[in-house]
Write an enzyme that holds these catalytic residues in place. Structure first.
Site, PDB file in Angstrom:
ATOM      1  N   HIS A   1     -78.061 -76.922 -85.102  1.00  0.00           N
ATOM      2  CA  HIS A   1     -77.877 -77.785 -83.931  1.00  0.00           C
ATOM      3  C   HIS A   1     -76.411 -77.822 -83.508  1.00  0.00           C
ATOM      4  O   HIS A   1     -75.503 -77.535 -84.293  1.00  0.00           O
ATOM      5  CB  HIS A   1     -78.372 -79.208 -84.218  1.00  0.00           C
ATOM      6  CG  HIS A   1     -77.587 -79.904 -85.294  1.00  0.00           C
ATOM      7  ND1 HIS A   1     -76.345 -80.461 -85.067  1.00  0.00           N
ATOM      8  CD2 HIS A   1     -77.863 -80.108 -86.601  1.00  0.00           C
ATOM      9  CE1 HIS A   1     -75.890 -80.987 -86.194  1.00  0.00           C
ATOM     10  NE2 HIS A   1     -76.797 -80.779 -87.145  1.00  0.00           N
TER      11      HIS A   1
ATOM     12  N   GLU B   1     -83.248 -82.272 -91.689  1.00  0.00           N
ATOM     13  CA  GLU B   1     -82.118 -82.141 -92.607  1.00  0.00           C
ATOM     14  C   GLU B   1     -82.448 -82.795 -93.942  1.00  0.00           C
ATOM     15  O   GLU B   1     -83.352 -83.630 -94.047  1.00  0.00           O
ATOM     16  CB  GLU B   1     -80.872 -82.784 -91.987  1.00  0.00           C
ATOM     17  CG  GLU B   1     -79.601 -82.684 -92.803  1.00  0.00           C
ATOM     18  CD  GLU B   1     -79.159 -81.261 -93.129  1.00  0.00           C
ATOM     19  OE1 GLU B   1     -79.874 -80.569 -93.889  1.00  0.00           O
ATOM     20  OE2 GLU B   1     -78.080 -80.861 -92.654  1.00  0.00           O
TER      21      GLU B   1
END
EC number: 3.1.3.-
Length: 193
Positions: free
Chosen positions: A9, A82
């Site tokens: 990201h 994550e």
């Protein structure tokens, strides 16, 4: 052969502040949005079939911006979230280092749990999209764990810091995953080698 491009990201304010993000849902900052646009501009010249993304804002928004250039279906998968850093989430680097010098945080997802989750996600992608070209937008520690597992613990790879919006390419052929390249960032303005 299934080809996967793992996209980290774009940048967040917590990345800049060196705060541990983990599962905490932090949005992209202006730089992160620019990085996502630069990534979209770069990957549009290749053929893709689908985008898979972590549902966390920073990954999902990166995927949405990239998709402005590709116009593909986007599928969210929790498998690519994550790592859960437990009690260290939101903590700046200096504080984490003082409190937890061994980098083991209370209530943290173990590396084995993380790797199992991620490899399970890759198996699902390979099963759902065999012989397709898939972009997966995920997170630094998650991508690093995948690459480490696939490489068998390559020391050079383990010491590499994956930059925001970098690309890492893997492929599944002859019943195994292999790494083509990783941490590609030449498409980013102000990229770091």
């Amino acid at each position: 052969m299934t080809a996967v491009c793992l996209v980290r990201h774009g940048e967040t304010d917590w990345n800049l502040q060196q705060k541990c993000q983990g599962k905490t849902d932090i949005p992209l900052n202006a730089t992160g949005e620019r990085q996502a646009r630069e990534t979209g501009e770069y990957v549009k010249d290749f053929s893709w079939d689908i985008i898979v993304t972590s549902p966390l804002k920073r990954a999902k928004r990166t995927a949405e911006i990239i998709n402005e250039y590709l116009h593909l279906p986007i599928v969210e998968m929790d498998d690519f979230k994550e790592r859960d850093y437990g009690d260290a989430e939101g903590m700046p680097l200096e504080e984490r280092t003082k409190r937890y010098p061994d980098n083991i945080y209370p209530n943290m997802e173990t590396l084995e749990e993380l790797t199992d989750r991620l490899m399970g996600g890759l198996a699902k992608v390979n099963q759902a999209y065999p012989n397709k070209k898939v972009l997966i937008v995920a997170h630094g520690a998650a991508i690093h764990a995948l690459l480490t597992e696939i490489s068998g613990g390559d020391p050079e790879l383990q010491s590499t810091r994956l930059v925001n919006a970098c690309l890492s390419n893997i492929e599944f052929a002859e019943e195994k995953w292999r790494i083509k390249d990783y941490n590609i960032n030449s498409h980013l303005s102000g990229f770091i080698k």
